[in-house]
Design an enzyme around this catalytic site. Structure first.
Site, mmCIF file in Angstrom:
data_model
loop_
_atom_site.group_PDB
_atom_site.id
_atom_site.type_symbol
_atom_site.label_atom_id
_atom_site.label_comp_id
_atom_site.label_asym_id
_atom_site.label_seq_id
_atom_site.Cartn_x
_atom_site.Cartn_y
_atom_site.Cartn_z
ATOM 1 N N THR A 242 0.824 -1.213 0.000
ATOM 2 C CA THR A 242 0.000 0.000 0.000
ATOM 3 C C THR A 242 0.860 1.267 0.000
ATOM 4 O O THR A 242 1.721 1.424 0.869
ATOM 5 C CB THR A 242 -0.885 -0.011 1.263
ATOM 6 O OG1 THR A 242 -1.628 -1.221 1.278
ATOM 7 C CG2 THR A 242 -1.822 1.177 1.283
ATOM 8 N N GLU A 243 0.609 2.146 -0.968
ATOM 9 C CA GLU A 243 1.281 3.453 -1.054
ATOM 10 C C GLU A 243 2.808 3.323 -1.071
ATOM 11 O O GLU A 243 3.521 4.226 -0.636
ATOM 12 C CB GLU A 243 0.850 4.361 0.118
ATOM 13 C CG GLU A 243 -0.665 4.544 0.232
ATOM 14 C CD GLU A 243 -1.257 5.482 -0.796
ATOM 15 O OE1 GLU A 243 -0.498 6.022 -1.635
ATOM 16 O OE2 GLU A 243 -2.491 5.670 -0.785
#
Lengths: 425, 411
Positions: free
Chosen positions: B149-150
């Site tokens: 994530t990210e």
């Protein structure tokens, strides 16, 4: 020669004399206007702008008060005019008094005082020397207009509130409206305390937007150095405290606060609501509170000022300003300085300068209650709001506001064709 | 030889609607609201599909047909794919068509686009498995390269992902980690055996993703020949240029009238003008190149904001409070074995919820504000915590909930 030029240059840029018409000044003020005039004139004095402040009051101004005002650091001179004029009257009282004026039955009316103030202003403007006239709110507008007529100097009107704000949009008075509109048409420039107010002036008064300069009010933290903790005992019961502070009038939306309180208490009974202020709707609000069955959770504290008000801010967990129409609104800024986060209505000017606040539409009491409950339930929310808003209001000060005023004076004086020969200084 | 590796991130969260305290106990639908008042996920997804996914997919399909060697890769969050199935099946079909060409790689990530690695390694592994199954089900492929994530990354993550059997992992090429090193090579995460690390070339990536339409930028306007020239400059001092960006760059962040689609349409032919260049996928890059050095990343880094750290999701007290509250429920939520409760709990783990609560740059009205469906970070927090309170009531009220009683110690 070089020296002389430099000197006159310095004078030209830094000095200016302003004839200012107001109607109240701390500590003899009952609302935000006096506070605003105090903050603005003090900041102007720092910028070496000489202000000749005219007040329409015969009220006793104590010696100590005068001392402060005549302090050398303050280039403010005070001239007082005897009138019975009261700056803040409650909405109902205001409308009543105003309507007396309209019917013109009584001798000593508000409108007559306004006109008398204008006559006196004419005399002052004849005698004094100045570069620009600055008048605050409609009660002093005729005085400003009279001063311009006799002196030919540019006139700037400062709109802290319009007739539409004061009456909560219900039954704006024709004559007041007329004074506001005609004065604004006649003036050389207009200062509005927010875009919210500027919009109102454009919409309701038909004044072109480019004639209006927005100068947001400020707040100087140095005025709030020691805030007493004297209401700390209120918290002993372990209740969360939610505060309303302002005149209990239609403009300030107290009924929405009470309705939201009812909804809050349905979910969380451990909340105490404080109402600090007085006004024509006070009785009505007390009755409303009783009929909703929440009297034991709502305390009416009466009108508070100074330390008492600051102590109330400090004791609260959340300050709520549910105003129906608030041209600016200085109280949320005071609350933030006292370390208490705020929930403000979107129908306010202060909402333009503070992003780190909870915001709601004044009429949406469900949303208001939802946010109040969020703020009292989650310490993390109030901590985040508190930290960020304290940082943010450092940028909202009178130094910035007075800077804008001075530039605007310069612009208007220049637009009106003043030259170094015609300038007073 | 300079290879270009395109990876597009495709994700949409289930945003929490304007869920009020008065809804607690009365309304279990935190994410679905068709009223005008609130945040409507279906409407947002369909809007972005129309502006970005469908037209960008069409351009990419055209390019794949035109250039037999052209390759790209995607990473889809599971919650995005769920929303496609529900709200826009035609968009899902167009992604399936791209992947069916065999030249479009799909990466692995957590199903719920969550920060679970930071709070619960078990939950992290469960969400990765769920994602793998979803990708197999919809696209018939099995990812071998992981992206978190990210692009949140550190050594520990690389170790975990290596243990899970992945050949590669993707991260930000942050200056504070790379120093003088170049992002245009592969690296070996510190202390690992086999897994290889690919780093985003953020300068060239952001030239497209952020600066493309910026008139203040000295290199404005960006054209395909200009970009190809910059890519050629890497020839001889790098193996692969990793162009990682949100897919929404095309048509949503950079609107169609900026010329972004034309840029994309002409980029491959300009790149191919130099016979040394090609396009590859992450797994091909990993097969082709060896790591040039070990890279030690002790602290978490990410691809967000100038700080490239976790502060976009975890910097103020509200964000910490919210995320700790959601993970505190893990044991009790899973014990209910109630699919809807577990799925709602997981949807509340999506990183975007915490991003919306960020107050770092709120004053300045920058990208955080642009991507925030709430008026203020405070409203995002209140709606989230209200929904969480309702979830808590559902858990506690569930027949499988075991009340923990403090057992008195025997004397």
């Amino acid at each position: 020669m070089w020296y002389n030029e430099l000197e006159s240059f310095t004078f030209y840029i830094y000095f200016m004399r302003v004839l200012m018409f107001g109607w109240e000044f701390p500590p003899h003020n009952s609302g935000g206007l006096g506070t605003a005039c105090f903050g603005l004139t003090r900041a102007l004095a720092v910028k070496k702008i000489e202000v000749l402040f005219v007040l329409p009051k015969k009220v006793s101004v104590t010696a100590s008060f005068m001392d402060i005002l005549f302090g050398d650091e303050r280039r403010v001179k005070f001239l007082e005019i005897e009138t019975t004029l009261k700056p803040y009257v409650t909405s109902e009282g205001y409308i009543r008094e105003r309507d007396k004026v309209v019917s013109d039955i009584y001798g000593n009316t508000l409108m007559q005082e306004v006109k008398r103030y204008a006559l006196r202003a004419r005399e002052i403007a004849k005698k004094e020397h100045f570069d620009v006239i600055h008048a605050h709110d409609w009660l002093s507008f005729l005085a400003g207009v009279a001063a311009k007529k006799v002196s030919g100097k540019p006139l700037i009107l400062h709109m802290h509130a319009t007739e539409f704000d004061r009456t909560g949009g219900q039954g704006a008075n024709e004559e007041v409206y007329k004074i506001e509109r005609e004065a604004m048409q006649y003036a050389d420039g207009i200062i509005a305390v927010s875009n919210f107010t500027k919009q109102k002036i454009v919409e309701h008064y038909g004044i072109p937007a480019d004639k209006i300069q927005v100068v947001h009010n400020g707040i100087d933290e140095c005025d709030y150095t020691s805030i007493p903790d004297k209401l700390a005992d209120l918290k002993k019961a372990g209740q969360k405290i939610v505060l309303f502070a302002g005149r209990i009038t239609i403009q300030k939306g107290p009924e929405y606060f009470i309705r939201a309180a009812k909804r809050v208490l349905e979910v969380n009974p451990n909340v105490l609501f404080l109402v600090a202020g007085s006004g024509d709707m006070e009785r009505q609000m007390m009755l409303e509170t009783a009929s909703l069955g929440i009297s034991d959770h709502v305390m009416f504290m009466g009108f508070l000022r100074g330390d008492d008000l600051n102590a109330a801010y400090k004791a609260a967990d959340l300050f709520v300003m549910p105003s129906v129409s608030e041209p600016f609104g200085i109280t949320p800024l005071e609350s933030i300085i006292a370390g208490t986060p705020v929930l403000i209505s979107k129908q306010s000017g202060v909402s333009e300068v503070i992003t780190h606040a909870l915001k709601t539409d004044f009429w949406d009491t469900e949303d208001m209650a939802n946010k109040i409950l969020g703020a009292v339930a989650h310490r993390s929310l109030s901590e985040t709001l508190r930290g960020n808003s304290r940082q943010e209001i450092k940028k909202v000060n009178w130094d910035v506001a007075s800077e804008k005023c001075v530039s605007y004076y310069e612009k208007i004086i220049c637009d009106c064709g003043a030259t170094s020969d015609t300038r007073y200084i | 030889m300079a290879s270009l590796c395109f990876y597009f991130q495709v994700h949409q969260p289930y945003r929490v609607k304007d869920y009020r305290v008065f809804d607690v106990g009365n309304d279990n639908e935190y994410f679905n609201d068709d009223s005008e008042r609130s945040i409507n996920n279906k409407k947002i997804l369909r809007k972005v599909a129309g502006k970005c996914y469908l037209p960008a997919n069409a351009v990419l399909l055209e390019l794949l047909k035109k250039h037999p060697e052209f390759k790209i890769s995607f990473s889809f969050s599971g919650v995005f794919l769920d929303q496609l199935e529900e709200f826009s099946p035609e968009t899902l079909a167009s992604f399936q068509e791209l992947i069916a060409t065999g030249r479009v790689e799909v990466l692995e990530e957590t199903y719920y686009h969550s920060l679970s690695f930071l709070y619960s390694p078990e939950e992290f592994r469960r969400q990765v498995t769920m994602h793998r199954e979803k990708i197999q089900e919809l696209f018939g492929v099995t990812p071998t390269v992981f992206r978190n994530t990210e692009l949140i990354y550190n050594n520990a993550l690389a170790h975990e992902v290596e243990r899970m059997g992945y050949k590669g992992i993707i991260a930000e090429g942050a200056d504070h980690v790379l120093g003088w090193k170049s992002p245009n090579f592969l690296y070996r995460p510190q202390g690992t055996e086999n897994i290889k690390l690919m780093l985003k070339n953020y300068r060239l990536s952001d030239d497209i993703a952020f600066r493309f339409s910026s008139k203040e930028w000295v290199d404005f306007p960006l054209t395909a020949p200009k970009f190809a020239k910059w890519a050629n400059e890497v020839n001889g001092n790098g193996h692969v240029i990793n162009l990682f960006m949100d897919y929404e760059t095309f048509g949503e962040h950079q609107w169609e009238d900026t010329g972004i689609f034309n840029f994309l349409r002409h980029l491959p032919e300009e790149i191919y003008k130099n016979p040394n260049n090609d396009f590859i996928t992450p797994s091909e890059a990993i097969a082709r190149y060896e790591p040039v050095a070990e890279l030690d990343v002790h602290n978490f880094m990410s691809w967000a904001d100038v700080e490239r750290d976790l502060s976009a999701w975890l910097s103020n007290p509200m964000q910490h409070d919210a995320i700790q509250s959601i993970y505190k429920l893990e044991e009790d939520v899973l014990a209910t074995k109630d699919e809807k409760i577990i799925s709602d709990w997981r949807k509340l783990q999506t990183s975007d919820h915490f991003y919306y609560m960020c107050t770092k740059w709120f004053n300045d009205g920058d990208v955080h504000k642009y991507f925030n469906p709430y008026n203020t970070p405070y409203e995002a927090f209140i709606a989230y915590m209200n929904a969480l309170q309702d979830l808590r009531l559902r858990v506690v009220g569930h027949p499988n909930y075991v009340k923990k009683v403090a057992v008195k110690k025997l004397p």
